[in-house]
Structure formats: structure tokens, C-alpha cells
Design a protein around this motif. Structure first.
Motif, PDB file in Angstrom:
ATOM      1  N   LEU A   1       0.864  -1.253   0.104  1.00 12.78           N
ATOM      2  CA  LEU A   1       0.077   0.055  -0.061  1.00 12.78           C
ATOM      3  C   LEU A   1       0.153   1.320  -0.276  1.00 12.78           C
ATOM      4  CD1 LEU A   1      -2.613  -0.901   2.468  1.00 12.78           C
ATOM      5  CD2 LEU A   1      -2.902  -1.145  -0.026  1.00 12.78           C
ATOM      6  N   ARG A   2       0.681   2.284  -0.905  1.00  9.95           N
ATOM      7  CA  ARG A   2       1.493   3.777  -0.533  1.00  9.95           C
ATOM      8  C   ARG A   2       0.482   4.640  -1.157  1.00  9.95           C
ATOM      9  NH1 ARG A   2       6.235   3.269  -4.323  1.00  9.95           N
ATOM     10  NH2 ARG A   2       6.515   1.135  -4.453  1.00  9.95           N
ATOM     11  N   ASP A   3       1.139   5.843  -0.153  1.00  5.88           N
ATOM     12  CA  ASP A   3       0.623   7.207  -0.223  1.00  5.88           C
ATOM     13  C   ASP A   3       0.331   7.904  -1.641  1.00  5.88           C
ATOM     14  OD1 ASP A   3      -1.179   7.275   2.588  1.00  5.88           O
ATOM     15  OD2 ASP A   3       0.703   6.541   3.135  1.00  5.88           O
ATOM     16  N   TYR A   4      -0.907   8.147  -2.293  1.00  2.00           N
ATOM     17  CA  TYR A   4      -1.181   9.038  -3.691  1.00  2.00           C
ATOM     18  C   TYR A   4      -1.690  10.226  -3.160  1.00  2.00           C
ATOM     19  CZ  TYR A   4       0.160   4.046  -5.565  1.00  2.00           C
ATOM     20  OH  TYR A   4       0.963   2.890  -6.005  1.00  2.00           O
TER      21      TYR A   4
ATOM     22  N   ASP B   1      -3.015  -0.073  -3.020  1.00  2.00           N
ATOM     23  CA  ASP B   1      -1.816  -0.826  -3.954  1.00  2.00           C
ATOM     24  C   ASP B   1      -1.973  -0.379  -5.121  1.00  2.00           C
ATOM     25  OD1 ASP B   1      -3.636  -2.032  -5.476  1.00  2.00           O
ATOM     26  OD2 ASP B   1      -3.826  -3.880  -3.706  1.00  2.00           O
ATOM     27  N   ALA B   2      -0.990  -1.293  -6.012  1.00  3.21           N
ATOM     28  CA  ALA B   2      -0.653   0.044  -7.637  1.00  3.21           C
ATOM     29  C   ALA B   2      -1.924  -0.757  -8.082  1.00  3.21           C
ATOM     30  CB  ALA B   2       0.311  -0.525  -8.178  1.00  3.21           C
ATOM     31  N   PRO B   3      -2.263  -1.841  -8.616  1.00  3.30           N
ATOM     32  CA  PRO B   3      -3.919  -2.407  -9.312  1.00  3.30           C
ATOM     33  C   PRO B   3      -4.652  -0.927  -8.986  1.00  3.30           C
ATOM     34  CG  PRO B   3      -2.399  -3.881  -8.823  1.00  3.30           C
ATOM     35  CD  PRO B   3      -2.009  -2.837  -8.137  1.00  3.30           C
ATOM     36  N   GLN B   4      -5.033  -1.363  -7.947  1.00  3.22           N
ATOM     37  CA  GLN B   4      -5.965  -0.028  -7.057  1.00  3.22           C
ATOM     38  C   GLN B   4      -5.826   1.581  -7.527  1.00  3.22           C
ATOM     39  OE1 GLN B   4      -5.871  -0.959  -2.491  1.00  3.22           O
ATOM     40  NE2 GLN B   4      -7.752  -2.284  -3.497  1.00  3.22           N
ATOM     41  N   ALA B   5      -4.282   1.599  -7.444  1.00  2.00           N
ATOM     42  CA  ALA B   5      -4.356   3.231  -8.056  1.00  2.00           C
ATOM     43  C   ALA B   5      -4.603   3.133  -9.173  1.00  2.00           C
ATOM     44  CB  ALA B   5      -2.897   3.720  -7.711  1.00  2.00           C
ATOM     45  N   LEU B   6      -4.188   2.209 -10.287  1.00  2.00           N
ATOM     46  CA  LEU B   6      -4.316   2.548 -11.861  1.00  2.00           C
ATOM     47  C   LEU B   6      -6.048   2.608 -11.741  1.00  2.00           C
ATOM     48  CD1 LEU B   6      -1.595  -0.549 -12.346  1.00  2.00           C
ATOM     49  CD2 LEU B   6      -1.503   2.129 -13.392  1.00  2.00           C
ATOM     50  N   ARG B   7      -6.996   1.493 -11.358  1.00  2.00           N
ATOM     51  CA  ARG B   7      -7.767   2.053 -11.887  1.00  2.00           C
ATOM     52  C   ARG B   7      -8.700   3.186 -11.146  1.00  2.00           C
ATOM     53  NH1 ARG B   7      -7.760  -3.362 -10.454  1.00  2.00           N
ATOM     54  NH2 ARG B   7      -8.498  -4.705 -12.493  1.00  2.00           N
TER      55      ARG B   7
ATOM     56  N   VAL C   1      -7.142  -7.708  -6.750  1.00  2.00           N
ATOM     57  CA  VAL C   1      -7.096  -7.776  -7.942  1.00  2.00           C
ATOM     58  C   VAL C   1      -6.315  -9.060  -8.072  1.00  2.00           C
ATOM     59  CG1 VAL C   1      -7.815  -6.879 -10.143  1.00  2.00           C
ATOM     60  CG2 VAL C   1      -5.558  -6.570  -9.293  1.00  2.00           C
ATOM     61  N   ALA C   2      -6.646 -10.019  -7.786  1.00  2.00           N
ATOM     62  CA  ALA C   2      -5.652 -10.975  -6.668  1.00  2.00           C
ATOM     63  C   ALA C   2      -3.999 -11.381  -7.408  1.00  2.00           C
ATOM     64  CB  ALA C   2      -6.062 -12.428  -7.297  1.00  2.00           C
ATOM     65  N   PRO C   3      -3.900 -11.031  -8.714  1.00  2.96           N
ATOM     66  CA  PRO C   3      -2.414 -11.399  -8.875  1.00  2.96           C
ATOM     67  C   PRO C   3      -1.376 -10.173  -7.811  1.00  2.96           C
ATOM     68  CG  PRO C   3      -3.274 -11.223 -11.203  1.00  2.96           C
ATOM     69  CD  PRO C   3      -4.218 -10.945  -9.695  1.00  2.96           C
ATOM     70  N   ALA C   4      -0.517 -10.908  -7.034  1.00  6.72           N
ATOM     71  CA  ALA C   4       0.146 -10.135  -6.886  1.00  6.72           C
ATOM     72  C   ALA C   4       1.185  -9.057  -7.298  1.00  6.72           C
ATOM     73  CB  ALA C   4       1.478 -10.839  -5.801  1.00  6.72           C
ATOM     74  N   PRO C   5       1.372  -8.239  -7.511  1.00  5.96           N
ATOM     75  CA  PRO C   5       2.116  -6.910  -8.193  1.00  5.96           C
ATOM     76  C   PRO C   5       3.543  -7.642  -8.147  1.00  5.96           C
ATOM     77  CG  PRO C   5       1.860  -6.079  -6.385  1.00  5.96           C
ATOM     78  CD  PRO C   5       1.177  -7.394  -6.529  1.00  5.96           C
ATOM     79  N   SER C   6       4.461  -8.131  -7.411  1.00  9.73           N
ATOM     80  CA  SER C   6       5.317  -9.148  -7.077  1.00  9.73           C
ATOM     81  C   SER C   6       5.664  -9.755  -8.683  1.00  9.73           C
ATOM     82  CB  SER C   6       5.427  -9.842  -6.561  1.00  9.73           C
ATOM     83  OG  SER C   6       4.733 -11.354  -6.157  1.00  9.73           O
ATOM     84  N   ALA C   7       5.346 -10.360  -9.488  1.00  7.44           N
ATOM     85  CA  ALA C   7       5.707 -10.912 -10.597  1.00  7.44           C
ATOM     86  C   ALA C   7       5.755  -9.749 -11.611  1.00  7.44           C
ATOM     87  CB  ALA C   7       4.673 -12.102 -11.608  1.00  7.44           C
TER      88      ALA C   7
END
Length: 809
Positions: free
Chosen positions: A40-43, A85-91, A125-131
Motif C-alpha cells: 500500500l502506498r499514499d498517493y 496498492d498499485a492496481p487500485q491506484a491504476l484503476r 485483483v488477485a495477482p500480486a504485483p511481485s511478478a
């Protein structure tokens, strides 16, 4: 103070051992956590170009993202504010764009058309962004700490933390001069680029051979260890030349004691320049300039992909200039070429190779005597164009080369490795002539001598660090552990030539004969190694509080080889531990008060009367500040008060005046205010004010205690305003006007008061299609003024007029 190493690895081997060993040293639990839930990050991202916003979010998170540029087009992003998290921020950024974010089979993400018109709620989303997705390229976008800033306001920087951190969250004063500001104002040198920055000024007047500053009352430059390039120590000797501004994305100054991240440095602060980097977006620019004093310049800047997939990108920047200056017989000729290639097989991994060539042909302008400049003289002040050298003989012919690489790899969105290595080389042919003192007739010098001089500098640096992000309850940690190494060497060969006749300041006769060279063996060959280990923790607590704690340990070895054939070689070892602690509070309305304590050190050579080695000088700074940056606005207001002390300063030994003791102290106290803002749709403003009270607070000579530090005015003020006439029916037309005031100061080694001065700068530009036309005036009224007095007095730049035409496609 002195100690020996248990082992002596070479700098490169040590750096590689550190880089490979650290991941293995992480506890098993920590490695498991790095692969767990998304970070999680602050944007706080305002609306902007959609492609740039998506690129920024993905790059900061190390996320694999595939985006079709044609699909994104000219769409604007929605604001992204909050903790995601990054996917949430992208959405969030894609909201109302008609596009949607989808996971890929390879574990990354892609964007496609067909999303609902509004999707306010983020989806998990399910996939972790570490991949990581191998074919994805994520480039240094505008606004990131390592990339160009939008406009005149930089929101992020690595200068204060060595991590990509919002300036608002950094508990120490930072000022950034962006490439767009440099283009608009057309400063002559790196020092002049900070003309509209609080607490930073030039050491000498219109000097074209050094990048030497006075920051918060203390000298700062290559000779004091305060000059950095892309985060690594740059140059060796003060006269290694000036950097080329056209090759930079930005110039940053971290004010105050800063040894935690940078090792040996003067207490006033460090200056870091960020070079232009490869870009996947096509970049093509050609420009020409014409100006007064026969100025002619051509420049070019190119970048883009080298392959279809964008795995390889490049940047190539060059410049050729021939020009005279306002001082007789002093040219300002330059040849500059800089190139970089980046290999980026995935969003997680990149390797950047860089090289630079710089050739300067100018002359060092020797300081004029105070008696013909700032003190009363029956003949009046000497003309500002006066040259005291020997035409046809004296010159500054310097050639610099620099090569290096930077490697980054994100093991996950939490763990990142950075490693860089750079090499620098400078060769300078530097014959000069000095005229000093004023005879009773008020017109002639009392000292006149020529010098032969050739300087050679070498430097090799490495910096290896691991950044690890982890959450512990309400606390988000950004941990940084690293090691840097520096090797520097400097040799100079000098000789003096006596001139029988004195120099007439008012009616110079440049026809005179210099005597035979007498070798000057005072300056030994010097070489040194430094190794530093640093550890830092940036803690963000409940999204409100930021705590920064750090410590560093340095070991420095300096060697001197005298060239007189009699004095024995010397080797000195110094160690020092420094630290920093800082606190920031982040309010919802954009206010961010901060407080910090930081330390610095500088090794000193020599021994006292008893034969004991001198301890390094120590710098300590206490700072209280307030920043204001309303969310989504183009405003950054910064204010700070500070107290900065340098201890262990050498002063005369009262028992034996032939020796020194370390009982001296210098203290600087001050207030600095900076404002960068946009006013409405058409106007922008940069304003800066500094009050600096720097003086000697301890010395064995009682008369020195309480004396002001020379070359440090109490008050400086500057303001630069621009207006865009688009709303008035003239799209593409802009005009700017600046004012710079520098208060009176005392001479550093010259008795007398340097008068205050005020100068104005102006600019008008017009953008149409692929073309940009501009006309710049520096020192609009052509004011003759003394900019500073150190060992001598130096005139400031007279009026400079430059017309330019730039074509971008």
C-alpha cells in the motif's frame, strides 16, 4: 580517529560483495513478507496526462504494465488520492476514461477499451504485483525524482533520502531548479542556475572555470566534497571546470549538514545535478543561439527507442559554442557531447550506460585589488572589462571525460537493488598572471607575476544500496542500507615567473617579459580513498507523520607525496560517524511542518604542535520548517529557520603561532523562504528570500570572535514572474521579468565592504508549431557591480543578450 581496516577489498569488489550478500542476509520472515500482500502506498496525484500517470504508478511500484499509446492518446487521468496498492491506484487513474485494467496471464496488467464510464470504487485483483512481465518498458516519467519535472515545480527528489520521495515528506530544506526553468532563464553556469534560490550564491564573480557556491554561509564545491552528479561525488578539484546545463534534467541543493547520505562534505549543503536520461518517447530537438559579444551556439538533444519493443532506449545531447565575454581577452568556447543507452528487459530491471565529453576554452579571471574596486581611489573604480592576464599566453584549456553505469533491479514491489559506478577524468592547462595590491599612485599593482600550471584529476565512485518497503501495523517503512566508495587523485605542476614591471590597472601595457620558471613544489601529489556505510529508515505513520532516522560510518585515507624531493610521504586515516533525525507532519490542507537534526564532517590534514593528527571538522544543523502544497495545486511554499555550526576549525596556536589548534567554531543562523506558484491560468511566480548571519564564535584570537563571515550578505531576495498571453488572444507568447537583490557583505580576505546591488533579467518567447523562439536579457540595465570579494574582488556579469530558435519534432 585513526584506525586500520581488518581487510582491504577494492572498491568495486566490495560493492559487488555487498550487493550480492545483502539479499541473502534478509531474514526468512522478511523475504516471505516481501512476497505477501500488495504494497500500500499514499498517493496524491492531480489530474494529468493519462499515459504519464499510469507510467508513474507502475514504475514506482515495479509493476509490469502494457499500454497501447494509441489507446491512451490524449486522455486525462482522474485524480488519485488516498492509500492504495498499485492496481487500485491504476484503476483510480482510469476512472471516467472509458478504459479498464485487466490482469495478464504472465502476472502483469494491461489496459483495454470497454470499461464503464465511471468506476469510483477500486477493485481488488488477485495477482500480486511481485511478478514481472518481461516485455514491458516503464520509463522515467515527468515528475519522478529521476526524471524531468513539469514546469518549475519539482514535487519529488532523491537528494534528501536517496529514494524517490515527495519533497513535502523530506525533513530538510531542498530546492530544485528544473530544466524548464533553465531553458526560460538561460543562466550562464550552474551557479547562476540558483540565482532564484534562497540561501545559495556564487563564491566568485563571473568565473567560468569553477562551480563554487556559498550555501548557508559556507563554501561549497568540488574542493569541499559538496558537488554530486546523479547522487555520486563528482569532480575533485575546484578548477576541474563547469558542468554544461544543457545536459541536465534538474539541479538540486540539499541545504545544511548532509553527511548521512553523502559522506565528506562542507556543512552548508550539497549540490546534486541530474543528467538527461534515455526515453522511449521520441525526442528530437535542434537549436541555434546568437548573442552579443559574438556568441554563436548550436545544440541538439535526441532520444527514443533503438528497437521495436523498446528494450533499448537512448539519449544523445550535444553543444558547440564560440563566444567572447564582457572581460577583454576572455573567451567562452565549449564543446559538449553526452550519451546514454538503457537496456530494460522488464519493468523490474534496467541497466543504463553513460558517457560524457566536455572541452572548455576560456581563461581564469584573477581577482582585482580592493583598492581599485570597492575602496576609494582617485582614479575611480577600474572598468569591469579589465583583464589582468597576459593575452595570447594565459588560458584555461580543460578537457573532462566521464563514464559510468547504473543498474536497478526490483525483486518485488517491496525490495529493490541499486548499484552505480562512475569514473571522472580532468586535464587542465592553466597558465595565468596575477596582479595584486595598489601602489601609492593608486594606479599600479604592487605584485605582478605569471604562473605555469597543469592540473590532473581522477575519480572513481561506486554506490550500492538496497531499498526495502514493509508495513508494521500503521507504520509504513522504507528502509535503505548501502555502501559507497570514492577514490580521488589530484596532481598539479606549477612554476612562477617574475615580471619586473608592475601592472597598470587603468592603462594596461600587456607587453612585458616574464622571467625564467621557478618550480613551485609546495603542492604535493594527493590521493584518497573513502568508504561509507549508511542506514536509513523512513517511517510513515498512519499517513500523517513521517519520521526519518539514519546513521552512517565513514573511513577515509588520504595520501600525500611531496614533489620537493625532501619531505617524507604522509598517510592519514580518519573515521567519522554521523546521523540525521527528522519529523514531518502531513495535514489534509497541504501544510507540512518539519523539524530535523543533521551532521556532517570534513577531514583535515596536518598535525598540531604535539604531533597529533587533526580531527575532522564537524557540522551540526538544527532546522525548523514549514511547507505548503495544497493538494492538486501548482504551488509550493517553503520556509525554514536553522542554526548551523562547524566545530574543530583551525585557529592559531597561542603557544606557538607556527602551529594551529582545533578550538575554532563558525556559526550560521538564518531564515529562508521560497515560493513557486501558478497564479490563475496565465501567470507564474518564483520568489526567494534569505537572511543569513554567519560569524566566528570561537577563535584563539579574541579580535576574530564575533566577526561576520566574509562573502555572506545578511539579506538576499529574488523574484521571477512569467505571463502567458494565450488567454489574451496571443497563444504561444510568454514574457518573464526577474529581479535579484544581494545585500552588502564583507570581503572574505579583502578588507572593505562589498556594496549591495540589484539587477534585472528578462525573457520573451513564442511557441508555434514545432518552433520555439526566445530572447533573453541578463542584467537588463547593464549594471556594473562587484559580485563578491574573496582574495580579490570580482565583477558580476554585464548585460548578456541571447536570441534562440529551437525546432522540436
Amino acid at each position: 580517529m585513526s584506525s586500520s581496516f581488518p581487510f582491504r577489498p577494492t572498491p568495486l569488489v566490495a560493492a559487488l560483495l555487498f550487493a550480492t550478500a545483502m539479499p541473502a542476509q534478509l531474514p526468512t520472515a522478511a523475504r516471505a513478507q516481501a512476497q505477501a500482500a500488495p504494497m500500500l502506498r499514499d498517493y496524491d496525484l492531480p489530474p494529468g496526462p493519462l499515459g504519464a500517470t499510469l507510467n508513474r504508478i507502475a514504475r514506482e511500484a515495479g509493476l509490469a504494465l502494457t499500454v497501447d499509446a494509441a489507446l491512451v492518446g490524449q486522455r486525462a487521468s482522474a485524480p488519485v488520492r488516498g492509500r492504495y496498492d498499485a492496481p487500485q491506484a491504476l484503476r483510480r487513474a482510469l476512472a471516467d476514461s472509458g478504459l479498464e485494467l485487466l490482469p495478464t496471464d504472465a502476472g502483469g496488467y494491461t489496459v483495454r477499451a470497454g470499461a464503464p464510464a465511471a468506476s469510483a470504487a477500486p477493485q481488488v485483483v488477485a495477482p500480486a504485483p511481485s511478478a514481472m512481465l518481461a516485455e514491458v518498458r516503464v520509463n522515467a516519467e515527468r515528475g519522478a525524482a529521476g526524471g524531468p519535472a513539469d514546469g518549475y515545480i519539482a514535487r519529488r527528489s532523491t537528494a534528501g533520502t536517496k529514494t524517490d520521495t515527495p519533497i513535502l515528506e523530506t525533513p530538510q530544506s531542498i530546492s530544485v531548479v528544473t530544466a524548464e526553468q533553465i531553458e526560460a532563464q538561460q543562466p550562464t553556469s550552474l551557479v547562476d542556475a540558483f540565482n532564484y534560490t534562497a540561501g545559495v550564491r556564487r563564491s566568485e564573480g563571473a568565473d567560468r572555470t569553477t562551480d563554487s557556491f556559498v550555501i548557508r554561509g559556507f563554501q561549497a564545491g568540488a574542493g569541499t566534497g559538496s558537488l554530486y552528479r546523479d547522487g555520486s561525488k563528482f569532480m575533485v578539484n575546484a578548477y576541474d571546470g563547469q558542468q554544461e546545463l544543457y545536459g541536465l534534467e534538474r539541479a538540486e541543493v540539499l541545504k545544511g549538514a548532509a553527511s548521512l547520505l553523502y559522506g565528506t562534505a562542507a556543512p552548508g549543503g550539497v549540490v546534486n545535478t541530474v543528467t538527461k536520461q534515455p526515453t522511449a518517447e521520441p525526442l528530437r530537438e535542434l537549436g541555434v543561439e546568437l548573442g552579443n559579444r559574438d556568441r554563436r551556439q548550436i545544440k541538439g538533444d535526441f532520444g527514443g527507442k533503438l528497437d521495436e519493443q523498446g528494450t533499448l532506449t537512448y539519449r544523445l545531447t550535444g553543444l558547440v559554442r564560440d563566444s567572447n565575454t564582457f572581460i577583454d581577452h576572455v573567451p567562452d568556447d565549449r564543446r559538449f557531447l553526452s550519451g546514454a543507452i538503457r537496456w530494460q528487459p522488464s519493468a523490474a530491471t534496467s541497466l543504463t550506460l553513460q558517457a560524457e565529453y566536455l572541452r572548455n576554452r576560456t581563461d581564469y579571471v584573477y581577482g582585482l585589488a580592493g583598492g581599485v574596486t570597492i575602496l576609494p581611489n582617485i582614479h575611480g573604480p577600474v572598468p569591469s572589462s579589465r583583464y589582468t592576464g597576459t593575452p595570447g599566453r594565459d588560458r584555461y584549456a580543460g578537457t573532462n571525460t566521464a563514464v559510468g553505469y547504473r543498474f536497478e533491479h526490483a525483486f518485488s514491489d517491496r525490495l529493490k537493488l541499486r548499484h552505480s559506478a562512475h569514473a571522472f577524468r580532468s586535464e587542465v592547462d592553466f597558465p595565468s598572471t596575477a596582479a595584486a595590491g595598489v601602489s601609492p599612485d593608486g594606479a599600479s599593482s604592487t605584485f605582478h607575476e605569471s604562473y605555469d600550471r597543469r592540473d590532473r584529476s581522477r575519480a572513481h565512485t561506486t554506490d550500492t544500496s538496497l531499498e526495502y518497503r514493509v508495513d508494521t501495523g500503521a507504520v509504513a517503512h522504507t528502509l535503505l542500507a548501502g555502501m559507497d566508495t570514492t577514490y580521488q587523485s589530484y596532481t598539479t605542476r606549477r612554476a612562477s615567473r617574475e615580471i619586473a614591471t608592475q601592472f597598470n590597472y587603468y592603462a594596461p601595457n600587456y607587453v612585458y617579459v616574464a622571467g625564467a620558471p621557478v618550480p613551485n613544489t609546495y603542492f604535493p601529489d594527493m590521493a584518497g580513498n573513502a568508504t561509507g556505510l549508511y542506514l536509513q529508515d523512513q517511517m510513515k505513520i498512519a499517513g500523517r507523520w513521517v519520521v526519518v532516522l539514519g546513521a552512517r560510518h565513514d573511513r577515509v585515507t588520504d595520501r600525500q607525496v611531496p614533489v620537493d624531493g625532501e619531505t617524507a610521504n604522509s598517510k592519514e586515516k580518519t573515521s567519522a560517524t554521523t546521523g540525521r533525525a527528522g519529523l514531518v507532519y502531513l495535514a489534509d490542507n497541504g501544510l507540512a511542518p518539519f523539524a530535523s537534526f543533521s551532521q556532517s564532517f570534513q577531514p583535515q590534514s596536518g598535525v598540531d604542535r604535539m604531533g597529533a593528527r587533526f580531527e575532522p571538522t564537524r557540522g551540526e544543523q538544527y532546522e525548523l520548517g514549514l511547507r505548503y502544497q495544497p493538494p492538486g495545486s501548482d504551488t509550493l511554499l517553503s520556509a525554514a529557520v536553522y542554526q548551523l555550526r562547524q566545530q574543530n576549525v583551525l585557529s592559531t596556536d597561542p603557544v606557538d603561532t607556527g602551529f594551529s589548534v582545533q578550538t575554532g567554531e563558525v556559526r550560521s543562523r538564518g531564515l529562508e523562504i521560497e515560493l513557486r506558484t501558478r497564479i490563475g491560468r496565465s501567470a507564474s511566480l518564483i520568489a526567494a528570500y534569505a537572511y543569513t548571519d554567519a560569524r566566528v564564535t570561537a577563535d584563539t584570537t579574541a579580535a576574530n570572535v564575533g566577526k561576520r563571515r566574509g562573502n555572506v550578505p545578511y539579506n538576499t531576495f529574488s523574484a521571477w514572474g512569467e505571463y502567458d498571453f494565450g488567454a489574451a488572444g496571443a497563444p504561444g507568447l510568454r514574457a518573464g521579468l526577474g529581479v535579484r537583490y544581494v545585500g552588502a557583505s564583507t570581503g572574505l580576505y579583502v578588507n572593505g565592504i562589498v556594496p549591495s546591488y540589484t539587477v534585472f533579467d528578462a525573457m520573451v518567447s513564442y511557441d508555434t508549431g514545432h518552433w520555439r523562439y526566445a530572447f533573453n536579457l541578463t542584467n537588463l540595465a547593464d549594471k556594473a557591480y562587484i559580485a563578491s570579494c574573496t582574495y580579490g574582488c570580482f565583477y558580476g556579469e554585464r548585460r548578456k543578450a541571447v536570441a534562440s530558435a529551437t525546432y522540436r519534432w
